[in-house]
Design a protein around this motif. Structure first.
Motif, PDB file in Angstrom:
ATOM      1  N   ARG A 173      11.732  -8.933   3.242  1.00 17.37           N
ATOM      2  CA  ARG A 173      12.235  -9.646   4.420  1.00 17.37           C
ATOM      3  C   ARG A 173      11.403  -9.408   5.666  1.00 17.37           C
ATOM      4  NH1 ARG A 173      18.438  -8.053   2.717  1.00 17.37           N
ATOM      5  NH2 ARG A 173      18.559  -9.547   0.995  1.00 17.37           N
ATOM      6  N   ALA A 174      10.410  -8.548   5.571  1.00 14.65           N
ATOM      7  CA  ALA A 174       9.500  -8.319   6.691  1.00 14.65           C
ATOM      8  C   ALA A 174       8.288  -9.233   6.533  1.00 14.65           C
ATOM      9  CB  ALA A 174       9.068  -6.858   6.736  1.00 14.65           C
ATOM     10  N   ASP A 175       7.829  -9.800   7.625  1.00 12.14           N
ATOM     11  CA  ASP A 175       6.700 -10.722   7.570  1.00 12.14           C
ATOM     12  C   ASP A 175       5.398  -9.937   7.608  1.00 12.14           C
ATOM     13  OD1 ASP A 175       5.167 -12.969   7.512  1.00 12.14           O
ATOM     14  OD2 ASP A 175       5.434 -13.477   9.633  1.00 12.14           O
ATOM     15  N   VAL A 176       5.100  -9.236   6.514  1.00  8.01           N
ATOM     16  CA  VAL A 176       3.875  -8.448   6.417  1.00  8.01           C
ATOM     17  C   VAL A 176       3.163  -8.810   5.128  1.00  8.01           C
ATOM     18  CG1 VAL A 176       4.758  -6.514   7.789  1.00  8.01           C
ATOM     19  CG2 VAL A 176       5.104  -6.526   5.305  1.00  8.01           C
ATOM     20  N   ALA A 177       1.837  -8.619   5.154  1.00  9.19           N
ATOM     21  CA  ALA A 177       1.044  -8.879   3.956  1.00  9.19           C
ATOM     22  C   ALA A 177       1.263  -7.753   2.947  1.00  9.19           C
ATOM     23  CB  ALA A 177      -0.431  -8.991   4.312  1.00  9.19           C
ATOM     24  N   VAL A 178       1.325  -8.129   1.673  1.00  8.72           N
ATOM     25  CA  VAL A 178       1.570  -7.157   0.602  1.00  8.72           C
ATOM     26  C   VAL A 178       0.438  -7.267  -0.414  1.00  8.72           C
ATOM     27  CG1 VAL A 178       3.113  -6.441  -1.250  1.00  8.72           C
ATOM     28  CG2 VAL A 178       4.056  -7.286   0.905  1.00  8.72           C
ATOM     29  N   LEU A 179      -0.117  -6.104  -0.793  1.00 12.98           N
ATOM     30  CA  LEU A 179      -1.130  -6.046  -1.844  1.00 12.98           C
ATOM     31  C   LEU A 179      -0.507  -5.383  -3.065  1.00 12.98           C
ATOM     32  CD1 LEU A 179      -4.089  -6.311  -2.855  1.00 12.98           C
ATOM     33  CD2 LEU A 179      -4.486  -4.027  -1.908  1.00 12.98           C
ATOM     34  N   ILE A 180      -0.524  -6.084  -4.196  1.00 16.64           N
ATOM     35  CA  ILE A 180       0.008  -5.544  -5.451  1.00 16.64           C
ATOM     36  C   ILE A 180      -1.177  -5.160  -6.323  1.00 16.64           C
ATOM     37  CG2 ILE A 180       1.522  -5.957  -7.416  1.00 16.64           C
ATOM     38  CD1 ILE A 180       2.733  -8.286  -5.795  1.00 16.64           C
ATOM     39  N   SER A 181      -1.287  -3.878  -6.643  1.00 21.33           N
ATOM     40  CA  SER A 181      -2.402  -3.406  -7.454  1.00 21.33           C
ATOM     41  C   SER A 181      -1.904  -2.921  -8.802  1.00 21.33           C
ATOM     42  CB  SER A 181      -3.155  -2.284  -6.734  1.00 21.33           C
ATOM     43  OG  SER A 181      -2.292  -1.185  -6.499  1.00 21.33           O
ATOM     44  N   GLY A 182      -2.803  -2.937  -9.776  1.00 18.61           N
ATOM     45  CA  GLY A 182      -2.446  -2.488 -11.117  1.00 18.61           C
ATOM     46  C   GLY A 182      -3.275  -3.211 -12.157  1.00 18.61           C
ATOM     47  N   PRO A 183      -3.322  -2.688 -13.364  1.00 21.85           N
ATOM     48  CA  PRO A 183      -4.116  -3.315 -14.430  1.00 21.85           C
ATOM     49  C   PRO A 183      -3.605  -4.711 -14.773  1.00 21.85           C
ATOM     50  CG  PRO A 183      -3.442  -1.068 -15.030  1.00 21.85           C
ATOM     51  CD  PRO A 183      -2.671  -1.444 -13.807  1.00 21.85           C
ATOM     52  N   ASN A 184      -4.436  -5.474 -15.445  1.00 23.44           N
ATOM     53  CA  ASN A 184      -4.033  -6.804 -15.895  1.00 23.44           C
ATOM     54  C   ASN A 184      -2.846  -6.700 -16.847  1.00 23.44           C
ATOM     55  OD1 ASN A 184      -5.948  -8.290 -14.494  1.00 23.44           O
ATOM     56  ND2 ASN A 184      -7.469  -8.133 -16.128  1.00 23.44           N
TER      57      ASN A 184
END
Length: 443
Positions: A173-184
């Motif tokens: 609900r926060a207007d922030v950029a999110v980076l999702i990392s992890g293997p394929n």
């Protein structure tokens, strides 16, 4: 300080136990009758009960003690109880131990043995209560998560996955950029969908662009669009992903594959919300939430000069790190069952094979394995041989390969017994003996 309740009509016995426990930092409560003991249990937190088996003069049957024990178990099923009596009835002792009594000691007791039993049971009870509280807290947290947020059908059981889900819902609900990392194959797009579904722009579009699936020269056109004639083959104007995602969310998968020129333009859009189509001088304004994902080491790419550091910090306001499937093993079987969707079940050997596999392809590999096994299984139950997974038995571990494991090894070895035996950690003669015993024909 732990507390023990002593229920015994012999005051001398109760006092002796009370003194013994006080010398070892154990508090003691005394009750002279079953009724008084049950009343004390209702009013006090007790870690363990030591109870006599006879409370009426000239009674040695142990029936009163057995009745008291059953009532304690009914009211407090997890409370350890030690039975103490001067009249040893082995049959009664065995029956009550089977019913859940923690120990059965005769009078006069041996102090060291009694103290060892009491100490061990108190520590075990405290550990069990801590585990129960942890499990209850975990169930409550899961219930709150499922009731409070749209989880888009996410299937999980592992605590590591739940921590990622909690954080994803918290930042949604926060207007922030999110980076999702992890293997394929770990489910990064599903996490992005959950963020979108619980965000302020949940009713807007959810647009996905896999930056690793397009040639470098076409990524910019995909992101920002292009006017007619902007590049060879662009016969008409086309809308880019940013325009398509206006008022919603743009999910940029494999962001590490974005070329440097595209990175610079992406940074400008993130800062201003403005961009230009390829071949156009007209600026366009959009309001888009960007979620990105990568399986690459962006820090190493920054040091190598192939990824912009300023873009990294713009994308990485919040990072959600998904672990490989093998590092969250509690998710494996729930995911496997969900992929089967009730059409077939897994037998014990199949479940063990799933848990033993390393899953280099993560959730995507598991989904494919279950789809294949569902097709290959002849009945309603999937066996280990239907999975097509390698099964290795270490010679140092005493594991007897079953019929499914042997059949699977022989199939992979195309009937070469020596090769199958090596995989199973057996000699060729040992494998022949097992094949003969199990009725497996030599091919």
């Amino acid at each position: 300080m732990p507390t023990v309740l002593i229920i015994d009509d012999n005051a001398a016995v109760a006092i002796a136990l009370e003194v013994l426990f006080s010398l070892h930092d154990i508090d003691a409560l005394r009750a002279a009758s079953p009724e008084e003991g049950l009343a004390l249990l209702a009013r006090h937190d007790v870690d363990l009960v030591i109870q006599d088996m006879n409370f009426t003069a000239d009674t040695t049957s142990g029936e009163e003690g057995a009745a008291l024990f059953r009532e304690i178990r009914r009211r407090h099923p997890d409370l350890p109880v030690i039975l103490l009596t001067a009249w040893t009835h082995l049959d009664a002792a065995v029956d009550l131990v089977k019913a859940g009594a923690a120990d059965y000691l005769s009078k006069p007791w041996h102090d060291n043995r009694l103290l060892a039993s009491v100490t061990n049971l108190i520590e075990l009870g405290q550990a069990n209560r801590a585990l129960a509280r942890h499990a209850q807290r975990a169930r409550r947290q899961r219930r709150d998560l499922e009731q409070g947020f749209n989880l888009c059908g996410m299937v999980w059981q592992d605590a590591a996955t739940e921590r990622v889900l909690h954080l994803a819902c918290q930042v949604a609900r926060a207007d922030v950029a999110v980076l999702i990392s992890g293997p394929n194959g770990t489910g990064k797009e599903r996490i992005a969908e959950i963020i979108q579904a619980n965000s302020a722009v949940r009713d807007g579009p959810f647009v996905v662009l896999n930056c690793g699936a397009l040639p470098a020269e076409l990524i910019e056109a995909e992101l920002f669009g292009a006017d007619a004639g902007a590049y060879t083959g662009a016969s008409k104007a086309r809308e880019g992903k940013f325009e398509a995602a206006d008022g919603g969310t743009l999910f940029l998968d494999e962001i590490g594959n974005l070329p440097l020129a595209g990175q610079m333009k992406l940074l400008r859009v993130l800062e201003t919300g403005r961009f230009e189509r390829l071949g156009s001088n007209r600026e366009r304004q959009v309001k888009v939430r960007v979620i990105s994902a990568t399986n690459a080491d962006l820090g190493a790419m920054i040091r190598a000069g192939t990824f912009r550091e300023d873009l990294f910090y713009r994308l990485n306001v919040i990072e959600l790190r998904l672990l490989p499937l093998a590092a969250r093993p509690a998710d494996i079987l729930p995911l496997a069952h969900s992929f089967l969707d009730g059409r077939k079940s897994l037998n014990g050997c199949a479940q063990a094979a799933l848990m033993a596999h390393a899953w280099p392809g993560n959730v995507r590999e598991l989904k494919n394995v279950m789809a294949r096994a569902s097709l290959l299984a002849s009945g309603d139950t999937i066996k280990a041989a239907d999975l097509g997974l390698p099964i290795t038995f270490a010679p140092s571990v005493e594991v007897e390969p079953d019929r499914d494991a042997i059949t699977l090894a022989l199939a992979r070895a195309h009937g070469v017994v020596s090769q199958a035996a090596a995989e199973l950690g057996l000699s060729r003669q040992a494998l022949y003996r097992r094949m003969e015993r199990l009725g497996i024909a030599r091919s």
